[in-house]
Scaffold this active site. Structure first.
Site, PDB file in Angstrom:
ATOM      1  N   GLN A   1      74.442  57.449  -8.361  1.00 14.04           N
ATOM      2  CA  GLN A   1      74.353  56.752  -9.622  1.00 14.04           C
ATOM      3  C   GLN A   1      75.658  56.081 -10.048  1.00 14.04           C
ATOM      4  O   GLN A   1      75.745  55.636 -11.100  1.00 14.04           O
ATOM      5  CB  GLN A   1      74.004  58.044 -10.557  1.00 14.04           C
ATOM      6  CG  GLN A   1      72.727  58.591 -10.306  1.00 14.04           C
ATOM      7  CD  GLN A   1      72.376  59.866 -10.845  1.00 14.04           C
ATOM      8  OE1 GLN A   1      72.072  60.097 -12.084  1.00 14.04           O
ATOM      9  NE2 GLN A   1      72.855  60.944 -10.329  1.00 14.04           N
TER      10      GLN A   1
ATOM     11  N   ASP B   1      81.279  53.167  -9.614  1.00 10.89           N
ATOM     12  CA  ASP B   1      82.574  52.781  -8.770  1.00 10.89           C
ATOM     13  C   ASP B   1      82.238  52.583  -7.308  1.00 10.89           C
ATOM     14  O   ASP B   1      81.331  52.777  -6.903  1.00 10.89           O
ATOM     15  CB  ASP B   1      83.450  54.409  -8.853  1.00 10.89           C
ATOM     16  CG  ASP B   1      82.843  55.681  -8.143  1.00 10.89           C
ATOM     17  OD1 ASP B   1      82.607  55.213  -6.981  1.00 10.89           O
ATOM     18  OD2 ASP B   1      82.746  56.478  -8.924  1.00 10.89           O
TER      19      ASP B   1
ATOM     20  N   ALA C   1      83.092  69.493  -5.141  1.00 10.30           N
ATOM     21  CA  ALA C   1      82.412  68.507  -4.065  1.00 10.30           C
ATOM     22  C   ALA C   1      83.518  68.273  -2.979  1.00 10.30           C
ATOM     23  O   ALA C   1      83.054  68.330  -1.814  1.00 10.30           O
ATOM     24  CB  ALA C   1      81.915  67.281  -4.747  1.00 10.30           C
TER      25      ALA C   1
ATOM     26  N   TYR D   1      83.543  47.926 -19.744  1.00 10.52           N
ATOM     27  CA  TYR D   1      83.529  47.809 -18.343  1.00 10.52           C
ATOM     28  C   TYR D   1      84.599  47.032 -17.764  1.00 10.52           C
ATOM     29  O   TYR D   1      84.961  47.432 -16.597  1.00 10.52           O
ATOM     30  CB  TYR D   1      82.214  47.098 -18.084  1.00 10.52           C
ATOM     31  CG  TYR D   1      81.016  48.060 -18.547  1.00 10.52           C
ATOM     32  CD1 TYR D   1      80.898  49.166 -17.842  1.00 10.52           C
ATOM     33  CD2 TYR D   1      80.354  47.940 -19.704  1.00 10.52           C
ATOM     34  CE1 TYR D   1      79.797  50.168 -18.133  1.00 10.52           C
ATOM     35  CE2 TYR D   1      79.586  48.588 -20.003  1.00 10.52           C
ATOM     36  CZ  TYR D   1      78.868  49.797 -19.150  1.00 10.52           C
ATOM     37  OH  TYR D   1      78.070  51.149 -19.690  1.00 10.52           O
TER      38      TYR D   1
ATOM     39  N   HIS E   1      72.579  52.452 -10.106  1.00 13.06           N
ATOM     40  CA  HIS E   1      72.845  52.057 -11.479  1.00 13.06           C
ATOM     41  C   HIS E   1      73.722  50.786 -11.696  1.00 13.06           C
ATOM     42  O   HIS E   1      74.302  50.774 -12.799  1.00 13.06           O
ATOM     43  CB  HIS E   1      73.476  53.242 -12.557  1.00 13.06           C
ATOM     44  CG  HIS E   1      72.541  54.496 -12.494  1.00 13.06           C
ATOM     45  ND1 HIS E   1      72.905  55.454 -12.920  1.00 13.06           N
ATOM     46  CD2 HIS E   1      70.981  54.414 -12.721  1.00 13.06           C
ATOM     47  CE1 HIS E   1      71.710  56.314 -13.100  1.00 13.06           C
ATOM     48  NE2 HIS E   1      70.645  55.631 -13.006  1.00 13.06           N
TER      49      HIS E   1
HETATM   50  P1  OAD Z   1      77.375  63.781 -15.629  1.00 12.99           P
HETATM   51  O1  OAD Z   1      78.825  63.558 -16.039  1.00 12.99           O
HETATM   52  O2  OAD Z   1      76.190  63.963 -16.295  1.00 12.99           O
HETATM   53  O3  OAD Z   1      77.450  65.065 -14.605  1.00 12.99           O
HETATM   54  C1  OAD Z   1      78.477  65.279 -13.727  1.00 12.99           C
HETATM   55  C2  OAD Z   1      78.246  66.616 -12.944  1.00 12.99           C
HETATM   56  O4  OAD Z   1      79.103  66.737 -12.014  1.00 12.99           O
HETATM   57  C3  OAD Z   1      78.004  67.765 -13.716  1.00 12.99           C
HETATM   58  O5  OAD Z   1      76.919  68.536 -13.542  1.00 12.99           O
HETATM   59  C4  OAD Z   1      79.631  68.544 -13.200  1.00 12.99           C
HETATM   60  O6  OAD Z   1      79.353  70.034 -13.501  1.00 12.99           O
HETATM   61  C5  OAD Z   1      79.451  68.024 -11.969  1.00 12.99           C
HETATM   62  N1  OAD Z   1      81.000  67.986 -11.372  1.00 12.99           N
HETATM   63  C6  OAD Z   1      82.028  67.893 -12.304  1.00 12.99           C
HETATM   64  N2  OAD Z   1      83.074  67.854 -11.387  1.00 12.99           N
HETATM   65  C7  OAD Z   1      82.704  68.320 -10.021  1.00 12.99           C
HETATM   66  C8  OAD Z   1      83.385  68.431  -9.038  1.00 12.99           C
HETATM   67  N3  OAD Z   1      84.659  68.392  -8.645  1.00 12.99           N
HETATM   68  N4  OAD Z   1      82.490  68.736  -7.902  1.00 12.99           N
HETATM   69  C9  OAD Z   1      81.191  69.016  -8.134  1.00 12.99           C
HETATM   70  N5  OAD Z   1      80.500  68.560  -9.032  1.00 12.99           N
HETATM   71  C10 OAD Z   1      81.347  68.335 -10.272  1.00 12.99           C
HETATM   72  O7  OAD Z   1      77.287  62.653 -14.310  1.00 12.99           O
HETATM   73  P2  OAD Z   1      75.795  61.741 -13.866  1.00 12.99           P
HETATM   74  O8  OAD Z   1      74.995  63.130 -13.381  1.00 12.99           O
HETATM   75  O9  OAD Z   1      76.277  61.242 -12.587  1.00 12.99           O
HETATM   76  O10 OAD Z   1      74.301  56.080 -16.124  1.00 12.99           O
HETATM   77  O11 OAD Z   1      75.344  61.002 -15.034  1.00 12.99           O
HETATM   78  C11 OAD Z   1      74.128  60.396 -14.622  1.00 12.99           C
HETATM   79  C12 OAD Z   1      74.114  59.073 -15.348  1.00 12.99           C
HETATM   80  O12 OAD Z   1      74.300  59.384 -16.687  1.00 12.99           O
HETATM   81  C13 OAD Z   1      75.550  58.011 -14.919  1.00 12.99           C
HETATM   82  O13 OAD Z   1      74.840  57.395 -13.640  1.00 12.99           O
HETATM   83  C14 OAD Z   1      75.427  57.162 -16.014  1.00 12.99           C
HETATM   84  C15 OAD Z   1      75.090  58.194 -17.173  1.00 12.99           C
HETATM   85  O14 OAD Z   1      74.463  57.535 -18.124  1.00 12.99           O
HETATM   86  C16 OAD Z   1      74.474  54.977 -16.163  1.00 12.99           C
HETATM   87  O15 OAD Z   1      75.771  54.520 -16.350  1.00 12.99           O
HETATM   88  C17 OAD Z   1      73.222  53.876 -16.176  1.00 12.99           C
END
Ligand code: OAD
Length: 229
Positions: free
Chosen positions: A88, A91, A216, A53, A106
């Site tokens: 979530q 940053d 996004a 971290y 988170h």
């Molecule tokens: P993920 O890495 O699981 O998912 C990211 C999503 O963003 C995917 O569905 C990608 O297709 C999409 N993506 C990638 N680039 C993109 C862009 N330029 N525009 C739009 N979408 C895009 O991340 P999270 O869903 O945030 O928890 O993960 C959830 C949690 O899992 C995190 O908060 C973390 C991790 O464990 C903790 O740290 C507690």
């Protein structure tokens, strides 16, 4: 339409240069999730977990908010109705873009949590294990990150906002991690319209009334423009 809840995930920060968790070159950087994001990992290898971290906190200095963060900050400034941006992400790009009505469910890289007294404080520097808590004197400061198995922050406030929401929008999240992945179902249950903005349909995309696929940085400014103009 007056009350909006927005959920963001790692995908909204991807165009700022922060790797997502489950994409190629993901943030775990060769570490298994269990090795850096559980209470057990912190207890068994605090040096590794703190260092992981520390590196991510230091990397924030090299990134800036993108068009999606800026568009949500604009929505926050100009939307007269209720709004809550639940992220979530650990940053600080939403707040650096200017968003205020937001919540880090988170935790935050730029914060430390005392495992002894529970106080959370802003933290910019490296955080070695056993750093002394200025509030209670225990050598117990840890990264203020919600590990797997721990309760996310703000759940009461989030659930209350979902119950009042007219619109729920999910941006850049894979829908793989609960409870956030269940917010769409809660919002629907209370009658909200639901919209997903993601690079690809997420695990829960069938729950959304509408899914727009794309980056996004393009989709979010377009949607915000649609809401405000
Ligand atoms: P993920 O890495 O699981 O998912 C990211 C999503 O963003 C995917 O569905 C990608 O297709 C999409 N993506 C990638 N680039 C993109 C862009 N330029 N525009 C739009 N979408 C895009 O991340 P999270 O869903 O945030 O928890 O993960 C959830 C949690 O899992 C995190 O908060 C973390 C991790 O464990 C903790 O740290 C507690």
């Amino acid at each position: 339409m007056s009350s909006i809840v927005i959920l963001t995930g790692a995908g909204i920060s991807a165009e700022s240069g922060i790797a997502t968790f489950r994409g190629p070159g993901g943030l775990w950087e060769g570490h298994r999730v269990e090795d850096v994001c559980t209470p057990e990992a912190l207890a068994s290898d605090p040096v590794l977990v703190h260092r992981f971290y520390d590196l991510r906190r230091a990397a924030l200095a090299g990134v800036v908010p993108n068009a999606a963060h800026l568009a949500l900050a604009r929505l926050d400034r100009e939307w007269a109705g209720e709004l809550l941006i639940v992220t979530q992400n650990v940053d600080d790009l939403h707040e650096r873009a200017g968003a205020r009505r937001m919540l880090h469910m988170h935790g935050e890289l730029r914060a430390a949590l005392c495992a002894a007294c529970g106080e959370r404080r802003a933290w910019e520097e490296a955080l070695p294990p056993a750093t002394v808590c200025p509030a209670c004197g225990a050598a117990a400061l840890r990264p203020d990150i919600v590990f797997f198995g721990e309760m996310p922050y703000g759940m009461e406030r989030i659930e209350a906002a979902l119950a009042r929401a007219d619109l729920f929008v999910s941006i850049g999240t894979s829908g793989a991690v609960y409870p956030a992945a269940g917010f769409v179902q809660m919002a629907r249950h209370h009658g909200a319209a639901t919209l997903e903005l993601n690079l690809e349909p997420s695990a829960g995309s069938a729950w959304f009334d509408e899914t727009r696929a794309g980056a996004a940085g393009t989709l979010v400014p377009a949607w915000v423009g649609q809401m405000l103009d």
